[in-house]
Enzyme design. Structure first.
Site, PDB file in Angstrom:
ATOM      1  N   ASP A  86      69.830  -1.921 -17.831  1.00 53.68           N
ATOM      2  CA  ASP A  86      68.714  -1.632 -16.939  1.00 53.68           C
ATOM      3  C   ASP A  86      67.638  -2.714 -17.030  1.00 53.68           C
ATOM      4  O   ASP A  86      67.543  -3.427 -18.030  1.00 53.68           O
ATOM      5  CB  ASP A  86      68.044  -0.310 -17.344  1.00 53.68           C
ATOM      6  CG  ASP A  86      68.908   0.901 -17.051  1.00 53.68           C
ATOM      7  OD1 ASP A  86      70.068   0.740 -16.652  1.00 53.68           O
ATOM      8  OD2 ASP A  86      68.399   2.017 -17.244  1.00 53.68           O
ATOM      9  N   HIS A 228      69.559  -2.767 -22.237  1.00 55.89           N
ATOM     10  CA  HIS A 228      68.648  -3.517 -21.362  1.00 55.89           C
ATOM     11  C   HIS A 228      68.895  -5.009 -21.541  1.00 55.89           C
ATOM     12  O   HIS A 228      68.796  -5.516 -22.661  1.00 55.89           O
ATOM     13  CB  HIS A 228      67.201  -3.174 -21.716  1.00 55.89           C
ATOM     14  CG  HIS A 228      66.902  -1.711 -21.564  1.00 55.89           C
ATOM     15  ND1 HIS A 228      67.218  -0.786 -22.522  1.00 55.89           N
ATOM     16  CD2 HIS A 228      66.369  -1.022 -20.524  1.00 55.89           C
ATOM     17  CE1 HIS A 228      66.877   0.414 -22.098  1.00 55.89           C
ATOM     18  NE2 HIS A 228      66.364   0.313 -20.886  1.00 55.89           N
TER      19      HIS A 228
END
Ligand code: NI
Length: 261
Positions: A86, A228
């Site tokens: 993400d 991430h």
């Protein structure tokens, strides 16, 4: 492979339903972190003011179902896992990650933030061209149930259009920031919301060995791992996780391949 896995997944799901192990998750239409009705609450994600993805409540039942699924799947010899990233793209770390995944022949799923896309179109094209799945993580990182619905929809739609302009394809999958979502936010967009079953806490740990250890301990067949691609430590950890899970016989897939129709 895709068709076979779907078939296998249906069999798995059926067995689990008969076993009673997945009743809770099935009632909510959820499996492997993919859900139309998450139990996420609006109070997650405030701890550090940045990336504090908490596991949505719905994932509690999914975890139980997965541990049963893992045992059954191992008996038929295949284990699948999806890596998701993400908040990118990031000009340095996303590129390093793409290089590492390419060498290993591993596809991943990237949930892009609209505000981070400009100037990194080449990375988005690489994702498409190298077999990764591109999803939507909204334009800015806001807790969606606290925003006005119209603004949430605008934020999602703007990011849809940005990605479509680059890749020629509208993303079909949405990961709401913080997993913060409710059914009123469907936006009439026909996007499938995707959550996760293993939270690496990479944004918080920022320590490669600790991230690797946490994910390896927590991963079972059918899991969706949240990471991430905006930190050096996360990218290094992700590639080590790939190497070790491959040694354990896992095959990496994009999240759409873990979906049950
Ligand atoms: Ni995020």
């Amino acid at each position: 492979m895709n068709w076979n896995f779907r078939k296998q997944s249906h069999l798995l799901l059926l067995i689990l339903i008969l076993d009673g192990a997945i009743l809770g998750a099935a009632a909510g239409g959820t499996y492997a972190g993919v859900s139309g009705a998450p139990g996420a609450s609006g109070d997650s994600g405030q701890e550090a003011g940045w990336e504090t993805h908490e596991i949505p409540a719905a994932c509690g039942g999914i975890r139980q179902a997965d541990s049963g699924g893992g045992q059954i799947a191992e008996s038929v010899g295949k284990k699948y896992v999806a890596l998701t990233f993400d908040d990118g793209p990031h000009s340095v770390y996303t590129e390093q990650l793409l290089d590492g995944l390419k060498v290993r022949g591993v596809p991943a799923t990237f949930f892009l933030m609209g505000q981070n896309i400009e100037g990194k179109e080449a990375l988005v094209l690489r994702m498409r061209d190298e077999g990764h799945l591109i999803g939507n993580h909204s334009y800015r990182h806001l807790p969606m149930t606290r925003e006005r619905a119209a603004e949430v929809c605008d934020s999602i739609e703007m990011t849809e259009q940005m990605i479509e302009q680059i890749t020629g394809k509208r993303p079909e999958y949405l990961r709401p920031p913080y997993g913060d979502w409710n059914e009123e936010l469907e936006c009439k967009m026909n996007l499938t919301t995707v959550f996760w079953t293993v939270d690496s806490l990479d944004w918080k740990l920022k320590n490669t060995p600790q991230i690797v250890s946490r994910v390896l301990k927590g991963t079972r067949n059918g899991d969706i791992i949240l990471m991430h691609d905006i930190y050096d430590t996360s990218v290094k950890a992700a590639l080590q996780i790939v190497d070790q899970l491959q040694e354990q016989g896992y095959e990496f897939v994009t999240v759409d391949e873990l979906l049950i129709d």
